[in-house]
Every structure is written in structure tokens, then in C-alpha cells.
Design a protein around this motif. Structure first.
Motif, PDB file in Angstrom:
ATOM      1  N   TYR A 179       2.124  40.260 -42.454  1.00  0.00           N
ATOM      2  CA  TYR A 179       3.242  41.188 -42.591  1.00  0.00           C
ATOM      3  C   TYR A 179       3.232  42.241 -41.485  1.00  0.00           C
ATOM      4  N   LEU A 180       2.065  42.825 -41.242  1.00  0.00           N
ATOM      5  CA  LEU A 180       1.985  43.882 -40.238  1.00  0.00           C
ATOM      6  C   LEU A 180       2.290  43.350 -38.841  1.00  0.00           C
ATOM      7  N   VAL A 194       4.575  49.244 -57.396  1.00  0.00           N
ATOM      8  CA  VAL A 194       3.651  49.518 -56.300  1.00  0.00           C
ATOM      9  C   VAL A 194       3.933  50.858 -55.629  1.00  0.00           C
ATOM     10  N   LEU A 195       5.228  51.164 -55.434  1.00  0.00           N
ATOM     11  CA  LEU A 195       5.557  52.438 -54.791  1.00  0.00           C
ATOM     12  C   LEU A 195       5.080  53.615 -55.633  1.00  0.00           C
ATOM     13  N   SER A 226       7.529  44.647 -48.748  1.00  0.00           N
ATOM     14  CA  SER A 226       8.065  45.125 -47.460  1.00  0.00           C
ATOM     15  C   SER A 226       8.278  46.631 -47.372  1.00  0.00           C
ATOM     16  N   HIS A 227       7.339  47.398 -47.869  1.00  0.00           N
ATOM     17  CA  HIS A 227       7.427  48.845 -47.687  1.00  0.00           C
ATOM     18  C   HIS A 227       6.602  49.219 -46.462  1.00  0.00           C
ATOM     19  N   LEU A 228       7.196  49.020 -45.302  1.00  0.00           N
ATOM     20  CA  LEU A 228       6.445  49.162 -44.059  1.00  0.00           C
ATOM     21  C   LEU A 228       5.837  50.555 -43.866  1.00  0.00           C
ATOM     22  N   LEU A 229       6.678  51.566 -44.094  1.00  0.00           N
ATOM     23  CA  LEU A 229       6.210  52.931 -43.866  1.00  0.00           C
ATOM     24  C   LEU A 229       4.956  53.236 -44.676  1.00  0.00           C
ATOM     25  N   GLU A 230       5.046  52.910 -45.972  1.00  0.00           N
ATOM     26  CA  GLU A 230       3.932  53.193 -46.878  1.00  0.00           C
ATOM     27  C   GLU A 230       2.719  52.325 -46.540  1.00  0.00           C
ATOM     28  N   SER A 269      -7.047  47.467 -51.436  1.00  0.00           N
ATOM     29  CA  SER A 269      -6.567  46.152 -51.007  1.00  0.00           C
ATOM     30  C   SER A 269      -5.397  45.705 -51.873  1.00  0.00           C
ATOM     31  N   ILE A 270      -5.503  45.944 -53.163  1.00  0.00           N
ATOM     32  CA  ILE A 270      -4.430  45.529 -54.075  1.00  0.00           C
ATOM     33  C   ILE A 270      -3.139  46.280 -53.761  1.00  0.00           C
ATOM     34  N   MET A 271      -3.265  47.596 -53.520  1.00  0.00           N
ATOM     35  CA  MET A 271      -2.076  48.383 -53.186  1.00  0.00           C
ATOM     36  C   MET A 271      -1.490  47.919 -51.862  1.00  0.00           C
ATOM     37  N   MET A 272      -2.353  47.709 -50.900  1.00  0.00           N
ATOM     38  CA  MET A 272      -1.935  47.252 -49.574  1.00  0.00           C
ATOM     39  C   MET A 272      -1.169  45.942 -49.695  1.00  0.00           C
ATOM     40  N   ASP A 273      -1.733  45.033 -50.427  1.00  0.00           N
ATOM     41  CA  ASP A 273      -1.121  43.724 -50.626  1.00  0.00           C
ATOM     42  C   ASP A 273       0.259  43.870 -51.253  1.00  0.00           C
ATOM     43  N   GLY A 274       0.348  44.726 -52.267  1.00  0.00           N
ATOM     44  CA  GLY A 274       1.614  44.925 -52.968  1.00  0.00           C
ATOM     45  C   GLY A 274       2.675  45.536 -52.065  1.00  0.00           C
TER      46      GLY A 274
END
Length: 511
Positions: free
Chosen positions: A492-493, A427-428, A462-466, A452-457
DNA sequence: CTAGGGTTAG
């Protein structure tokens, strides 16, 4: 007009010709007036003037509201009322009105009548997208009897219905693939003094062909001549395709003989359909012969890109893509330029047979000629490589495109990012790649689902910054977070304390 | 303005 005169002469031959004639003249008169004129005429002379159903207040300015008022007022002469509204019609307005009919729990017949009425207005035409929307909204597939009900409603309310209205209904049948209902509608036209024309017949014939009932289609075609109508090239192509889809290539060929005997020459579309049918039953050599004949004949039969692409696809599907390359040679020799479809078909065939090197060669060769751009070729290659499970190769090509300023298309970008997120679980990497695409100015073509898929991933890992960066970018672009991902992302947010971001996401989603 | 037909990808 010519058709009308023929019909008129036809009526004269009937025993009770006089009655028919007078009816006919009335219809003729009405038909030749525009609908708004007819209803203005009727409403000013027959109907009492009551411009105030009490709802009509001056404050209503939104077209949707204006139309909705009349639909919600139980007036049986809906169409007349609608015509008097005179507000601007466009697809978003139509969409909203039928949407409202459904959410207000009104009878779907009302919404359908609005839809049909809208479709016959001069300044507006339903796009095929709108037919699709209407079918979904009214759930015509689940309730095919709606088609009959709406026609019956016209009958009951003594509505003036013209041929154009029937066309709209037939188009709805077409979208919902309802052959029997379409035939019923066709037969019903005469009750409303409407005479089915060739295109009305064609619509029904095509539906029968598409649902595999070619023999019924054939008898409809024969029936046309009883109404002084003649099957045209469109009728003929539908029939040929119908037979070919069933593998009845012999029957399809027989139609060609009939047409030829009548002094008509089938065109390239008809021949291309036949060629496809011949190849689909596995007879590629015979297909090549037909192609040759078409080339020799020339004129309206001269093969086009579509014809050659069909031949190429057939070879590819039979794992003979190296022979497909010879068709490409032949096509170019005949001065026919390959298009994007031709190329993706070839690339697909070659890669499926592990001939990636050949695919590169073809791309180099075609890009040099210029009928398809390098960007398009490589985009196709990327998508194909992903599909045939050569991900590393696909990623390599994709990245090479970015550094050499070749713009990957929407499908290539979307598929690449999706694959990285889902199957590769990187995902990163996807997020970084997305930023590069963005920087180059190519991001506009990315499918909104991918965000949406990237956001979900990103949230799941737990890549908060990204995640918050991406969320901000989505909010900025007004890209909605798709329903299945909302819960995970928002949870998560929230946990991360990004309350403001969450509320902004909700704002985008509420429109 | 005045229909309607054939090829790919997600």
C-alpha cells in the motif's frame, strides 16, 4: 555439606567400603572446588598448552565470537576451552551463541553443551526465559533424545560433570515437560559420581505430577529415603497438586495425615492447593470449612491472599459470585488485603453473571481501601467487559478513565484498540484513541502487535495520512511491523509513493 | 550467591 557426611557414613556401611571411600573423597575434593579452578588445574597440568587454536586472533573482542570460535573448532574438551575464554556472559550473549550454533548447522549437542556450561558459571544464571529459548532453539520437544545424547557425549569425552550441570539438564526437561527423560537423567547422575539431592528429586517428581503420573511420583518420593533424602514441603505440595489435578482429593488428604504423623505441619501453600482441589471437584461447602480450619489454626496455615482468591474464584466459576463477595468480606475481616488478582477474579465473575452494577460497587469499595489502585480496578473492568461482549460499556469506562486521568494498563489499552480495529471495524476511531493515549503518556505499555494491526487496518482502508503518521511513529519508536502484515502494508505504501517510509520500515525490521 | 511450591488477564 551435612548431606555429604550422611552419604559418607552410608558408604562406610557397604561391603567394599574402601573403594567407595576413595572415589568419594576424590569427588568430594572436586566438588568443593569451583569449576573454573578445576579446569584451570586440569588444563595447566594435563593438557598441552596450545593457546593458539589458529582461530584465536587478538582482533576478536565480541564475547559471542570468542565463544563461537571454540564451539566451531571440534575440540572435544569444549568446556575447558570455554572456561578459558573468560568473556562476559549474559543472556543476550548466550542467546546469540546458541542461535549461531543452529544456523551454522552445527550439532545441537554442541549448542546444548554451551548452554549447560554457561548455566554453571558463577557470574551468570539462566533465567526461565532462557530455558524457554533453549527449548525452542534446540527443539527439545520434538527431539527428546537430545537429552540423553548430551549426557552420553559427556561420558564419551570424559567430561567432569557436576550436580549443577545436571540441574541445568533437569531444568531443560522441566521446560520441555519431559518426565521420562528427567528420570533417566536423575538415574544417570550416579554414573558421574553426582548424588541427586532433594531438589533434583523434586524436579522429577513435579514433572511426573504435572503429567498426571502421580503414582510414579509417589514411588519416587518413597525412593528418596533410600538415599537418605527427605521429602520436603515442596515435594509434598507437588504431590498434593498432582492428586488434586486428577480429582483424587481423598489421596491428597491422606498425604496430609502422613505429614502430620511425622510431626510436620503442612503450610498455607499445601492447604491452599488442597482447598483448590476440593473446590474443583465441586465441594464448595467443604472448601469453606477448610478455609475456616485454616483461619482457626493460624500460624503457617493462616490463609493468604492466594487462598482467599482461590475460594473466590471457585464461587465465581460456579456462577455464585454474590457468595464470592461474602468471602471478600471475610478476607477483609481477617486483615488480609485483596490484590489485583482477587479483584479481577471478582469483576470477571460478576460481569459474567450480568452483575455489572455490583462490579462497580466492589471497585468503589476496594479502591477506597487502597490495596489496589482505581486505575488497576478499572483496567480489569475494561478487559472483562470486552471479554463478556459488553463492548459499549467497556468503551465508556475506558474513555472515562482517560478524561479522569486514570491510566489504563497495557492489556486494557491493547485489547481496546485491537477490538476497535478487528471486530468493530473502526480503525480510524482506534487511531484517534491511540493518539489520545499517546498524548497522555500511556502509550509505552501498548503491545507491539497492536501497532501492526492498526497499521494493517489503516492501509486496507486507504487512510494514507493516518497510515504514514503511524508508520513514522513506529519507526521512531523502533517498533517492528510483524511478519503477517508486512506485505499488505508495504504494498500500500509503495503504491502511495511513500518509498522512503518503506525503506525506513525495512530498516527497523532488520534490526 | 546456594533450588524448589499455590491465585488473574492477553
Amino acid at each position: 555439606m551435612c548431606d555429604l557426611i550422611i552419604f559418607f557414613l552410608f558408604l562406610l556401611r557397604l561391603p567394599n567400603a574402601q573403594t567407595h571411600c576413595s572415589i568419594f573423597l576424590v569427588i568430594f575434593f572436586i566438588n568443593s572446588m569451583s569449576i573454573p579452578f578445576v579446569s584451570r588445574f586440569l588444563s595447566s597440568s594435563i593438557r598441552p598448552k596450545n593457546p593458539g587454536s589458529s582461530f584465536t586472533t587478538l582482533s576478536v573482542t565480541n564475547p559471542v565470537e570468542k565463544y563461537w570460535i571454540h564451539l566451531d573448532s571440534n575440540d572435544p574438551s569444549i568446556e575447558k576451552a570455554l572456561t578459558k575464554v573468560g568473556a562476559k556472559l549474559d543472556s543476550s550473549c548466550v542467546k546469540e551463541v546458541i542461535n549461531r550454533c543452529n544456523s551454522a548447522n552445527q550439532s545441537p549437542i554442541l549448542g546444548l553443551r554451551f548452554f549447560i556450561w554457561a548455566g554453571i558459571q558463577r557470574e551468570y544464571r539462566h533465567s526461565s526465559y532462557m530455558y524457554n529459548i533453549a527449548c525452542k532453539q534446540f527443539r527439545i520437544n520434538q527431539n527428546p533424545n537430545l537429552i540423553r545424547d548430551v549426557i552420553d557425549a559427556y561420558n564419551l569425552d570424559n567430561c567432569v560433570v557436576n550436580v549443577k550441570s545436571f540441574k541445568i539438564v533437569l531444568n531443560l526437561c522441566k521446560e520441555a515437560r519431559l518426565a521420562d527423560e528427567a528420570l533417566w537423567v536423575l538415574k544417570k547422575m550416579i554414573d558421574f559420581n553426582c548424588r541427586p539431592d532433594t531438589s533434583a528429586y523434586n524436579a522429577v517428581i513435579r514433572l511426573y505430577c504435572e503429567t498426571g503420573r502421580v503414582d510414579e511420583a509417589l514411588s519416587l518420593m518413597e525412593e528418596m529415603s533410600l538415599s537418605n533424602l527427605y521429602p520436603d514441603m515442596v515435594t509434598f505440595v507437588s504431590m498434593v497438586k498432582g492428586f488434586c489435578d486428577l480429582g483424587r482429593v481423598e489421596d491428597a488428604s491422606r498425604l496430609f495425615k502422613v505429614v502430620n504423623q511425622q510431626g510436620c505441619s503442612p503450610n498455607v501453600v499445601a492447604y491452599s492447593v488442597l482447598l483448590d482441589g476440593i473446590c474443583r471437584v465441586g465441594n464448595l461447602e467443604k472448601g469453606l470449612n477448610l478455609l475456616q480450619e485454616m483461619e482457626n489454626e493460624g500460624g503457617v496455615c493462616a490463609p493468604t491472599v492466594v487462598t482467599y482468591t482461590t475460594m473466590i474464584r471457585s464461587f465465581c466459576e460456579k456462577d455464585r459470585s454474590m457468595e464470592a463477595l461474602t468471602v471478600l468480606d471475610r478476607m477483609e475481616a481477617c486483615g488480609c488485603a485483596p490484590n489485583r488478582v482477587t479483584i479481577s477474579t471478582l469483576i470477571n465473575g460478576l460481569c459474567q453473571e450480568d452483575q455489572v452494577e455490583e462490579a462497580y460497587k466492589v471497585i468503589d469499595r476496594l479502591a477506597a481501601k487502597g490495596s489496589v489502585s482505581k486505575s488497576e480496578c478499572y483496567s480489569s473492568l475494561v478487559v472483562t467487559l470486552l471479554r463478556v461482549n459488553k463492548f459499549e460499556e467497556g468503551e465508556k469506562v475506558f474513555r472515562r478513565m482517560l478524561v479522569s486521568d486514570l491510566k489504563p494498563d497495557g492489556v486494557a489499552c491493547s485489547e481496546m484498540l485491537k477490538r476497535l480495529c478487528l471486530k468493530e471495524k473502526r480503525v480510524l476511531v482506534a487511531f484517534v484513541l491511540y493518539n489520545e493515549i499517546e498524548k497522555l503518556g500511556f502509550a509505552a505499555c501498548i503491545d507491539s502487535e497492536i501497532y501492526s494491526i492498526m497499521m494493517d487496518g489503516l492501509c486496507t482502508e486507504s487512510h494514507l495520512l493516518e497510515a504514514s503518521k503511524l508508520a513514522k511513529s513506529m519507526v521512531q519508536k523502533s517498533i517492528q511491523l510483524k511478519a503477517p502484515y508486512v506485505q499488505n502494508v508495504v504494498e500500500y505504501l509503495k503504491k502511495a509513493g511513500e518509498m522512503e517510509l518503506v525503506s525506513r520500515i525495512y530498516k527497523v525490521n532488520d534490526g
